[in-house]
Structure formats: C-alpha cells, structure tokens
Design a protein around this motif. Sequence first.
Motif, PDB file in Angstrom:
ATOM      1  N   PHE A  24     -15.290  62.501 -56.814  1.00 49.10           N
ATOM      2  CA  PHE A  24     -15.357  63.861 -57.368  1.00 49.10           C
ATOM      3  C   PHE A  24     -15.426  64.862 -56.226  1.00 49.10           C
ATOM      4  N   LEU A  25     -14.527  65.854 -56.258  1.00 47.97           N
ATOM      5  CA  LEU A  25     -14.506  66.924 -55.271  1.00 47.97           C
ATOM      6  C   LEU A  25     -14.904  68.245 -55.916  1.00 47.97           C
ATOM      7  N   TYR A  26     -15.583  69.084 -55.164  1.00 47.12           N
ATOM      8  CA  TYR A  26     -16.082  70.357 -55.680  1.00 47.12           C
ATOM      9  C   TYR A  26     -15.044  71.471 -55.516  1.00 47.12           C
ATOM     10  N   ASN A  27     -14.890  72.269 -56.560  1.00 43.78           N
ATOM     11  CA  ASN A  27     -14.023  73.441 -56.471  1.00 43.78           C
ATOM     12  C   ASN A  27     -14.704  74.543 -55.671  1.00 43.78           C
ATOM     13  N   ASP A  28     -13.950  75.144 -54.762  1.00 44.68           N
ATOM     14  CA  ASP A  28     -14.462  76.263 -53.954  1.00 44.68           C
ATOM     15  C   ASP A  28     -13.835  77.562 -54.462  1.00 44.68           C
ATOM     16  N   SER A  29     -14.635  78.390 -55.120  1.00 49.19           N
ATOM     17  CA  SER A  29     -14.134  79.645 -55.686  1.00 49.19           C
ATOM     18  C   SER A  29     -14.076  80.773 -54.666  1.00 49.19           C
ATOM     19  N   LEU A  30     -14.664  80.566 -53.498  1.00 49.04           N
ATOM     20  CA  LEU A  30     -14.626  81.557 -52.417  1.00 49.04           C
ATOM     21  C   LEU A  30     -14.168  80.898 -51.117  1.00 49.04           C
ATOM     22  N   ARG A  73      12.289  66.105 -53.429  1.00 47.59           N
ATOM     23  CA  ARG A  73      11.489  66.948 -54.319  1.00 47.59           C
ATOM     24  C   ARG A  73      10.080  66.369 -54.489  1.00 47.59           C
ATOM     25  N   TYR A  74       9.995  65.055 -54.519  1.00 47.70           N
ATOM     26  CA  TYR A  74       8.688  64.396 -54.615  1.00 47.70           C
ATOM     27  C   TYR A  74       7.830  64.712 -53.387  1.00 47.70           C
ATOM     28  N   ILE A  75       8.419  64.600 -52.201  1.00 48.84           N
ATOM     29  CA  ILE A  75       7.674  64.886 -50.960  1.00 48.84           C
ATOM     30  C   ILE A  75       7.305  66.361 -50.889  1.00 48.84           C
ATOM     31  N   ASP A  76       8.237  67.231 -51.275  1.00 44.35           N
ATOM     32  CA  ASP A  76       7.936  68.673 -51.323  1.00 44.35           C
ATOM     33  C   ASP A  76       6.703  68.932 -52.182  1.00 44.35           C
ATOM     34  N   GLY A  77       6.672  68.284 -53.339  1.00 44.94           N
ATOM     35  CA  GLY A  77       5.543  68.467 -54.238  1.00 44.94           C
ATOM     36  C   GLY A  77       4.240  67.971 -53.644  1.00 44.94           C
ATOM     37  N   LEU A  78       4.273  66.821 -52.969  1.00 44.90           N
ATOM     38  CA  LEU A  78       3.078  66.309 -52.309  1.00 44.90           C
ATOM     39  C   LEU A  78       2.535  67.304 -51.289  1.00 44.90           C
ATOM     40  N   MET A  79       3.433  67.873 -50.505  1.00 41.82           N
ATOM     41  CA  MET A  79       3.013  68.797 -49.447  1.00 41.82           C
ATOM     42  C   MET A  79       2.443  70.090 -50.024  1.00 41.82           C
ATOM     43  N   GLU A  80       3.118  70.640 -51.012  1.00 45.40           N
ATOM     44  CA  GLU A  80       2.664  71.906 -51.591  1.00 45.40           C
ATOM     45  C   GLU A  80       1.318  71.744 -52.297  1.00 45.40           C
ATOM     46  N   LYS A  81       1.189  70.698 -53.085  1.00 46.00           N
ATOM     47  CA  LYS A  81      -0.061  70.493 -53.830  1.00 46.00           C
ATOM     48  C   LYS A  81      -1.209  70.076 -52.918  1.00 46.00           C
ATOM     49  N   THR A  82      -0.910  69.398 -51.818  1.00 47.53           N
ATOM     50  CA  THR A  82      -1.966  69.077 -50.847  1.00 47.53           C
ATOM     51  C   THR A  82      -2.533  70.360 -50.246  1.00 47.53           C
ATOM     52  N   MET A 113      -6.948  74.377 -49.982  1.00 48.79           N
ATOM     53  CA  MET A 113      -7.484  75.706 -50.280  1.00 48.79           C
ATOM     54  C   MET A 113      -8.689  75.595 -51.218  1.00 48.79           C
ATOM     55  N   LEU A 114      -8.550  74.794 -52.275  1.00 46.99           N
ATOM     56  CA  LEU A 114      -9.598  74.682 -53.283  1.00 46.99           C
ATOM     57  C   LEU A 114     -10.795  73.853 -52.813  1.00 46.99           C
ATOM     58  N   ASN A 115     -10.661  73.247 -51.638  1.00 49.61           N
ATOM     59  CA  ASN A 115     -11.788  72.576 -50.995  1.00 49.61           C
ATOM     60  C   ASN A 115     -12.338  73.393 -49.827  1.00 49.61           C
ATOM     61  N   GLY A 116     -11.772  74.580 -49.640  1.00 51.12           N
ATOM     62  CA  GLY A 116     -12.235  75.447 -48.560  1.00 51.12           C
ATOM     63  C   GLY A 116     -11.906  74.921 -47.177  1.00 51.12           C
ATOM     64  N   ALA A 117     -10.792  74.189 -47.063  1.00 48.84           N
ATOM     65  CA  ALA A 117     -10.406  73.592 -45.785  1.00 48.84           C
ATOM     66  C   ALA A 117      -9.083  74.174 -45.309  1.00 48.84           C
ATOM     67  N   LYS A 118      -9.082  74.785 -44.133  1.00 52.87           N
ATOM     68  CA  LYS A 118      -7.843  75.379 -43.635  1.00 52.87           C
ATOM     69  C   LYS A 118      -7.064  74.448 -42.716  1.00 52.87           C
ATOM     70  N   ASN A 119      -7.642  73.273 -42.394  1.00 60.73           N
ATOM     71  CA  ASN A 119      -6.923  72.280 -41.607  1.00 60.73           C
ATOM     72  C   ASN A 119      -7.445  70.885 -41.952  1.00 60.73           C
ATOM     73  N   ILE A 120      -6.809  69.866 -41.405  1.00 64.42           N
ATOM     74  CA  ILE A 120      -7.161  68.490 -41.749  1.00 64.42           C
ATOM     75  C   ILE A 120      -8.567  68.145 -41.279  1.00 64.42           C
ATOM     76  N   VAL A 138     -15.469  67.720 -45.982  1.00 63.58           N
ATOM     77  CA  VAL A 138     -15.933  68.322 -47.233  1.00 63.58           C
ATOM     78  C   VAL A 138     -16.842  67.350 -47.991  1.00 63.58           C
ATOM     79  N   ASP A 139     -17.699  67.915 -48.839  1.00 62.52           N
ATOM     80  CA  ASP A 139     -18.620  67.112 -49.635  1.00 62.52           C
ATOM     81  C   ASP A 139     -17.898  66.502 -50.832  1.00 62.52           C
ATOM     82  N   TYR A 140     -18.341  65.321 -51.221  1.00 65.51           N
ATOM     83  CA  TYR A 140     -17.796  64.677 -52.411  1.00 65.51           C
ATOM     84  C   TYR A 140     -18.890  63.825 -53.050  1.00 65.51           C
ATOM     85  N   LYS A 141     -18.677  63.451 -54.292  1.00 64.98           N
ATOM     86  CA  LYS A 141     -19.581  62.566 -55.012  1.00 64.98           C
ATOM     87  C   LYS A 141     -18.817  61.303 -55.431  1.00 64.98           C
ATOM     88  N   VAL A 142     -19.533  60.182 -55.465  1.00 65.68           N
ATOM     89  CA  VAL A 142     -18.952  58.919 -55.917  1.00 65.68           C
ATOM     90  C   VAL A 142     -19.500  58.599 -57.302  1.00 65.68           C
TER      91      VAL A 142
END
Length: 338
Positions: A28-34, A297-306, A311-318, A324-328
Amino acid sequence: MRKYRKTEHIENFLRSTYVGDPLFSDIFLYNDSLPEINYDEIDTSLNFLNKKVKFPLMINAMTGGSDLSEEINRSLANVAAEYDLPMAVGSQTIALEDKDSRKSFEIVREIIKDGIVISNLSGFASTEDAKLAVDLLRADAIQIHLNPAQELVQVEGERNFCGILNNIEKIVNTSEVPVIVKEVGFGMSQKTVKKLHDVGVEYVDISGYGGSNFFEIENLREPNADISDLFSWGIPTALSLIETKKLDYDDMHLIASGGIKTSVDIVKSLCLGADMTAISGEILSYIVRGGYEYTLRYIDGLMEKTKMLMMLNGAKNISELQKVDYKVTGKLRELLED
C-alpha cells in the motif's frame, strides 16, 4: 535439439494460462496531495551498469538461436533502442555450439549500438565461455541464470547442481564486465543472495514467482506428464525483494523481475528497494500478438503512468521514490512475520 527447444519455449509461453501472484497488491502506497513538484521536471533516469538510462526498466532475457528467435530479438532490440532501455538476450549456449545461430543474438548489438546489451549463460558456463559470450555482443554485462526447478522437470534437464557457486565465483573473478546472477521465475531467497554476495556478486535479478511459469511451459512440452501441482512453487517477487533488501549490502544492486506488467508494479518495486526493474513475458506477448507499434504504445503508457505515480508519491526522481513510505498487508505481511 537446443534450437527446437528454444522455439518450443516461446510457443508454449504463448499457450500458457497459469497466472501466479507476485504479491504487489499487498503493498500500500500513500497518496500525496501536496507533492510540490512540477510534473515536467520529474526525472526517471538512473545509472545502471556504468551508463545513464532514461527509465528504470530493462527488457529481460528471452530467446535467441532460431529463425523465430532472430525476428523476436530484432523487434525487441528496436523497442530497446527507441527508449534507450537495457536489453538482455536469452541463453547463448547454443551460439557457442552452433555458429549459424549467432546472428540471432548479434542482431541485438547491431540495433542497440551504444546502448546496454547483456549476455546470458547458465551457471554451468566456463570462464572461457563467459568471455566468448560477452565478446560476441560487446556486452556491458553478463547474466548467469539459475534454473534448477526448470531443469528438474525437463526430460533432458540437468540433475547435478554441485559446484555452481564456485563456478560463479570464477566467472566474477575473471570477467571484465559486471556479472548479474538471475533466477528464471522462481525467486531468490535471502540465503541465496547472501551466498552470491559472499563470492563477489554485486548484481542480482531476483526474478520472483508471478511471471513466466517454467513449470507450466515445460509441462506443455510433455503433455503426458502432469506437474500442475507444482505450478504454485516459488518465492513471490515482492517477498523476495523485501527480504533480500534487508541484507542491506551497499555494493549490491537488486533487479526486480517476475510478474511485473504495469507502472504500479514498477513503482512498487522501486519503493521496496529495487535499483532496476525488468520485464520479459509481457513484452514478448505484446510483440508477438500485437506487433511493434502496439508494444511502443505499451511502453509509452508505462513511462507516462510511472511519472504520474512518482508525482502522487511526492518523488521527483528515482532516488526519492526509493525512500517513500509504504505499508505491507495481506498474505505478504503474514509471510514476513517471524
């Protein structure tokens, strides 16, 4: 025999139906609204095998040695070149025995040019064979694959696995390029990774349970033998990754593969500590069933959605994504409990 078997493996993979669970759904990953990040400035690049690549994904070992393999490798190499993705070839043992089969492997380097190409041999390979496999492709690294489970269900498979660790140590000590030791889909245990690290291995592809299932693929070659009760054997990719990461080796680079199909799988793998992710079967399916443009198109989609998920994990690079925090949850949590 070996050339026919390679074609048979491709055909049987495409016929296979069993779907294992790599247990990424239990992360489980947390959504970052800011997030305070400009989407256009998100950087998915990283250093891998002493070269900079644009995205944390490699096309993993699949095939080589037959006419069908050559056409598949040509298509895969074009995909890799289009996106600057590293690519590993399938086992080159046949190329060491049959010079006519070498073109099906060499085509990869011809197309990828200065990008990352990775050779592949089994754990039984000699240091001389490893050097030749690397030289044939001017490879940036060599994969040494471990597949005792697969061998045991092959009629013509190996039954004696003594001395492989010592053999890997010899290859590591003599190789001029990095050595990656990988499973073929049954997962690496923490104990196995520790043994590999102790003999100098710095790159491990855990190749967990949840992707291509070589028990089923081999079973399709022998329809009169029923080994379907073994199809669920293996260490789920998420479990293997978490447990091997706990070893906390500064000089160990972990590659996550086995059931990775989506951007969610890629992001979760990196959050769990992977340094690179890899896909084989899913890309093979897209190439064979949908064609080159469909695969792009499949690879394009992987890159865009990653990037969206970064962004939604608040990470601007790898590097930030790996922290980032996660739960198991669920079954994965139960398996991790002492």
